[in-house]
Write an enzyme that holds these catalytic residues in place. Structure first.
Site, PDB file in Angstrom:
ATOM      1  N   ASP A 119      50.036  50.277  45.313  1.00  0.00           N
ATOM      2  CA  ASP A 119      50.113  49.786  46.694  1.00  0.00           C
ATOM      3  C   ASP A 119      50.787  50.788  47.632  1.00  0.00           C
ATOM      4  OD1 ASP A 119      48.982  47.526  45.636  1.00  0.00           O
ATOM      5  OD2 ASP A 119      50.632  46.177  46.155  1.00  0.00           O
ATOM      6  N   GLU A 161      42.175  47.417  40.723  1.00  0.00           N
ATOM      7  CA  GLU A 161      42.988  47.545  39.494  1.00  0.00           C
ATOM      8  C   GLU A 161      43.884  48.776  39.597  1.00  0.00           C
ATOM      9  OE1 GLU A 161      41.719  50.724  38.627  1.00  0.00           O
ATOM     10  OE2 GLU A 161      41.900  50.092  36.515  1.00  0.00           O
ATOM     11  N   TRP A 162      44.066  49.240  40.839  1.00  0.00           N
ATOM     12  CA  TRP A 162      45.069  50.247  41.215  1.00  0.00           C
ATOM     13  C   TRP A 162      44.804  51.639  40.612  1.00  0.00           C
ATOM     14  CZ3 TRP A 162      47.044  46.036  38.086  1.00  0.00           C
ATOM     15  CH2 TRP A 162      47.115  44.840  38.799  1.00  0.00           C
ATOM     16  N   GLY A 163      43.536  51.908  40.230  1.00  0.00           N
ATOM     17  CA  GLY A 163      43.208  53.243  39.721  1.00  0.00           C
ATOM     18  C   GLY A 163      43.642  53.490  38.298  1.00  0.00           C
ATOM     19  N   ASP A 214      41.544  41.243  42.276  1.00  0.00           N
ATOM     20  CA  ASP A 214      42.749  41.925  41.797  1.00  0.00           C
ATOM     21  C   ASP A 214      42.795  41.904  40.269  1.00  0.00           C
ATOM     22  OD1 ASP A 214      45.150  43.302  42.208  1.00  0.00           O
ATOM     23  OD2 ASP A 214      45.867  41.886  43.720  1.00  0.00           O
TER      24      ASP A 214
HETATM   25  C1  GLA Z   1      48.440  43.444  44.493  1.00  0.00           C
HETATM   26  C2  GLA Z   1      47.440  44.226  45.349  1.00  0.00           C
HETATM   27  C3  GLA Z   1      47.831  44.083  46.809  1.00  0.00           C
HETATM   28  C4  GLA Z   1      47.868  42.599  47.203  1.00  0.00           C
HETATM   29  C5  GLA Z   1      48.803  41.834  46.285  1.00  0.00           C
HETATM   30  C6  GLA Z   1      48.715  40.324  46.510  1.00  0.00           C
HETATM   31  O1  GLA Z   1      49.700  44.029  44.557  1.00  0.00           O
HETATM   32  O2  GLA Z   1      47.404  45.577  44.956  1.00  0.00           O
HETATM   33  O3  GLA Z   1      46.924  44.802  47.631  1.00  0.00           O
HETATM   34  O4  GLA Z   1      46.553  42.076  47.129  1.00  0.00           O
HETATM   35  O5  GLA Z   1      48.508  42.081  44.917  1.00  0.00           O
HETATM   36  O6  GLA Z   1      49.581  39.604  45.689  1.00  0.00           O
END
Ligand code: GLA
Length: 382
Positions: free
Chosen positions: A186, A163-165, A128
């Protein structure tokens, strides 16, 4: 291809969407057992992944250790339990000093943590990016550092970049050693966006799937996959992540689209207590075969709204006719948009029925939020 760690999109389960911080070894063992007994393993699900909140701390020797109350047998024993069932074991860390949940993470400990994970028998690491530097250069450096530390252990460990893009990881994820990279924030257990506990928008399956993956198909292929986040099929509003839940129809559409997108198929509902509809969706072999096709192409939008195509090995095609709207609609796949010509056998992969031979186009009536998923085989190929 066989030396690739993920020649087709990884399939498995993660604790996050369903259970959040409530992870322990009884849960994980129960999930591993259920993955086998439910038939999930037979259709290809392999990885049993613990997400955030497994940690106890970092010992005086610098080594991470699991929470001793919740994982009293330790991670090696848990990995052995999972491996004994023919499954693989995944764990979670973060490129910064702390995980998103505030647990100790791997910055400055990359080699030691990689070594620890390898000794435990870890096969998959989700990494993450909370508490890590904003810029792309730092992200590339930190992800490369961990992937090299994993490689140095000699154990094959799938590396999942999360890293969410935000730094366009489809451009660099493969070069820094990733087999998959999240493309978005998410997901919610919801057709439409839904507020998180902190108030920001979690993404609905409609927006992640239909809008946010368009154009990314060029970057996916054997060994490196765009990850539009885990499946929410079967959570029904009762998981850890927020959302009102979806209808069976919406979960089926979510699953179908993720299959056409060559997305990793990481289920997250409680596999120990799946209702029949959830199980039928997650174990549809014919739809999974589109996802796992060896050509490894990511499906893409061809229109008119909403027709998607995924080229398959041997000149076959996966085709999705979707209806994002609130009224019944006729959706037509035109051969010209699919860039094919001639006669094709058309099979409906949810009805498990051959529909006949078609030429030029194929139309179906599609209910709101529903889909018709087809496999097209050139007539000459049969
Ligand atoms: C982030 C990630 C999620 C999950 C949480 C855990 O938000 O994007 O998929 O792994 O952390 O805390």
């Amino acid at each position: 291809m066989s030396d690739l760690l993920a020649p087709t999109p990884p399939m498995g389960w993660s604790s996050w969407n369903g259970f959040g911080p409530h992870v322990n070894e009884e849960l994980i063992k129960g999930i591993a057992d259920a993955m086998v007994s439910s038939g999930m393993k037979d259709v290809g699900y392999t990885y049993v992944n613990i997400d955030d909140f497994w940690h106890g701390g970092r010992g005086e020797d610098g080594r991470l250790f699991p929470d001793p109350q919740r994982f009293p047998s330790g991670m090696k024993a848990l990995a052995d339990y999972i491996h004994a069932r023919g499954l693989k074991f995944g764990i979670y860390s973060d490129a910064g000093p702390k995980t998103c949940g505030g647990r100790p993470a791997s910055e400055g400990y990359e080699e030691l943590d990689a070594q620890t994970f390898a000794e435990w028998g870890v096969d998959y690491l989700k990494y993450d990016y909370c508490y890590a530097p904003e810029d792309r250069g730092s992200a590339e450096r930190l992800y490369r550092k961990m992937s090299e530390a994993l490689k140095a252990t000699g154990r094959p460990i799938v590396f999942s970049i999360c890293e969410w893009g935000q730094r366009r990881p489809w451009l660099w994820g493969r070069q820094v050693g990733g087999q998959l990279w999240r493309t978005t924030g998410d997901i919610a257990d919801s057709w439409s966006d839904w507020p998180s506990r902190q108030g920001y928008a979690l993404l609905g399956i409609d927006r992640i799937g239909f809008d946010l993956q368009r154009g990314l198909e060029a970057y996916a292929g054997p060994g490196g996959w765009n990850d539009p986040d885990m499946l929410v099929v079967g959570l029904r509003g009762k998981g850890f992540i927020p959302g009102p839940g979806c209808t069976d129809t919406e979960y089926r559409t979510h699953f179908s689209l993720w299959c056409l997108l060559a997305a990793p198929l990481i289920a997250s509902c409680d596999l120990r207590h799946m209702d029949p509809a959830t199980r039928d969706i997650l174990t549809n072999r014919e739809v999974i075969a589109l996802n796992q096709d060896p050509l490894g192409r990511q499906g893409y939008w061809v229109g008119p709204a909403e027709v998607w195509v995924k080229p398959l090995a041997g000149g076959e095609l996966g085709v999705g006719l979707f209806n994002r709207g609130n009224e019944r609609a006729t959706v037509t796949a035109h051969w010209s948009n699919l860039e094919i010509s001639g006669r094709y056998h058309v099979r409906d992969l949810w009805q498990h029925a051959d529909l006949g031979v078609f030429e030029g186009k194929f139309s179906a009536e599609v209910a709101p939020h529903d889909c018709v998923i087809l496999r097209l085989t050139p007539e000459t190929a049969r």
